[in-house]
Design a protein around this motif. Structure first.
Motif, PDB file in Angstrom:
ATOM      1  N   MET A   1      -3.706   5.136   1.246  1.00  0.00           N
ATOM      2  CA  MET A   1      -4.069   3.792   1.700  1.00  0.00           C
ATOM      3  C   MET A   1      -3.144   3.343   2.828  1.00  0.00           C
ATOM      4  SD  MET A   1      -4.950   1.573  -1.632  1.00  0.00           S
ATOM      5  CE  MET A   1      -5.691   2.359  -3.028  1.00  0.00           C
TER       6      MET A   1
ATOM      7  N   PHE B   1      -0.946  -1.538  -5.049  1.00  0.00           N
ATOM      8  CA  PHE B   1      -1.952  -0.594  -5.509  1.00  0.00           C
ATOM      9  C   PHE B   1      -1.292   0.773  -5.578  1.00  0.00           C
ATOM     10  CE2 PHE B   1      -4.601  -4.033  -3.836  1.00  0.00           C
ATOM     11  CZ  PHE B   1      -5.372  -4.253  -4.960  1.00  0.00           C
ATOM     12  N   ILE B   2      -1.222   1.319  -6.792  1.00  0.00           N
ATOM     13  CA  ILE B   2      -0.477   2.545  -7.053  1.00  0.00           C
ATOM     14  C   ILE B   2      -1.482   3.674  -7.265  1.00  0.00           C
ATOM     15  CG2 ILE B   2       1.212   3.626  -8.567  1.00  0.00           C
ATOM     16  CD1 ILE B   2       1.818   0.519  -9.340  1.00  0.00           C
ATOM     17  N   PRO B   3      -1.492   4.662  -6.363  1.00  0.00           N
ATOM     18  CA  PRO B   3      -2.445   5.746  -6.466  1.00  0.00           C
ATOM     19  C   PRO B   3      -2.098   6.689  -7.619  1.00  0.00           C
ATOM     20  CG  PRO B   3      -0.940   6.161  -4.676  1.00  0.00           C
ATOM     21  CD  PRO B   3      -0.604   4.797  -5.217  1.00  0.00           C
ATOM     22  N   PRO B   4      -3.097   7.456  -8.066  1.00  0.00           N
ATOM     23  CA  PRO B   4      -2.806   8.441  -9.109  1.00  0.00           C
ATOM     24  C   PRO B   4      -1.798   9.478  -8.573  1.00  0.00           C
ATOM     25  CG  PRO B   4      -5.074   8.658  -8.314  1.00  0.00           C
ATOM     26  CD  PRO B   4      -4.472   7.480  -7.639  1.00  0.00           C
TER      27      PRO B   4
ATOM     28  N   LYS C   1      -9.454  -5.808  -3.610  1.00  0.00           N
ATOM     29  CA  LYS C   1      -9.956  -4.444  -3.409  1.00  0.00           C
ATOM     30  C   LYS C   1     -11.153  -4.445  -2.467  1.00  0.00           C
ATOM     31  CE  LYS C   1      -8.670  -2.395  -7.858  1.00  0.00           C
ATOM     32  NZ  LYS C   1      -9.230  -1.804  -9.094  1.00  0.00           N
TER      33      LYS C   1
ATOM     34  N   CYS D   1      -6.762   4.307  -9.253  1.00  0.00           N
ATOM     35  CA  CYS D   1      -5.618   3.562  -8.750  1.00  0.00           C
ATOM     36  C   CYS D   1      -5.272   2.424  -9.716  1.00  0.00           C
ATOM     37  CB  CYS D   1      -6.004   3.005  -7.383  1.00  0.00           C
ATOM     38  SG  CYS D   1      -4.682   2.240  -6.493  1.00  0.00           S
TER      39      CYS D   1
ATOM     40  N   LEU E   1       0.839  -1.196   0.000  1.00  0.00           N
ATOM     41  CA  LEU E   1       0.000   0.000   0.000  1.00  0.00           C
ATOM     42  C   LEU E   1       0.875   1.248   0.000  1.00  0.00           C
ATOM     43  CD1 LEU E   1      -2.483  -1.084   2.808  1.00  0.00           C
ATOM     44  CD2 LEU E   1      -2.798  -1.327   0.345  1.00  0.00           C
TER      45      LEU E   1
ATOM     46  N   MET F   1     -10.956   4.871  -2.536  1.00  0.00           N
ATOM     47  CA  MET F   1      -9.505   4.978  -2.675  1.00  0.00           C
ATOM     48  C   MET F   1      -8.967   4.228  -3.893  1.00  0.00           C
ATOM     49  SD  MET F   1      -8.047   5.084   1.168  1.00  0.00           S
ATOM     50  CE  MET F   1      -7.141   6.603   1.284  1.00  0.00           C
ATOM     51  N   PHE F   2      -9.756   3.340  -4.471  1.00  0.00           N
ATOM     52  CA  PHE F   2      -9.280   2.604  -5.637  1.00  0.00           C
ATOM     53  C   PHE F   2      -9.629   3.314  -6.946  1.00  0.00           C
ATOM     54  CE2 PHE F   2      -9.390  -0.739  -2.402  1.00  0.00           C
ATOM     55  CZ  PHE F   2      -8.077  -1.168  -2.495  1.00  0.00           C
ATOM     56  N   THR F   3     -10.378   4.421  -6.873  1.00  0.00           N
ATOM     57  CA  THR F   3     -10.710   5.187  -8.061  1.00  0.00           C
ATOM     58  C   THR F   3      -9.433   5.800  -8.630  1.00  0.00           C
ATOM     59  OG1 THR F   3     -12.883   5.703  -7.163  1.00  0.00           O
ATOM     60  CG2 THR F   3     -12.094   7.095  -8.959  1.00  0.00           C
TER      61      THR F   3
END
Length: 78
Positions: free
Chosen positions: A10, A71-74, A32, A48, A6, A44-46
């Motif tokens: 996250m 999981f790589i955030p924007p 997810k 991502c 994470l 939070m996965f939007t």
């Protein structure tokens, strides 16, 4: 065991950078859902991206024991 990495919000919300899932196999979408329920990750996965063993993956990608999921955030910049 499946290792989940994470980052950013996250990581802050979960209070850790790594989670171990004691499952023989799951889909990215199932991971997810598990994380949303357990750690209350609202939206939070939007935007991502998911990566399995350092390769980008879709929600229907199957993950097996021994795999690493990230999981790589924007990224935002300025």
């Amino acid at each position: 065991m499946i290792k989940v990495l994470l980052f950013a919000g996250m990581q802050e919300r979960a209070g850790k950078s790594e989670i171990q899932l004691d499952e023989p196999h799951l889909l990215v979408s199932e991971i997810k859902r598990k994380l949303e329920n357990e750690y209350d990750f609202p939206q939070m996965f939007t935007g991502c991206l998911a990566a399995v063993n350092e390769e980008f993956a879709e929600d229907d990608t199957e993950i097996r024991s021994g795999d690493v999921v990230a999981f790589i955030p924007p990224v935002s910049g300025g």
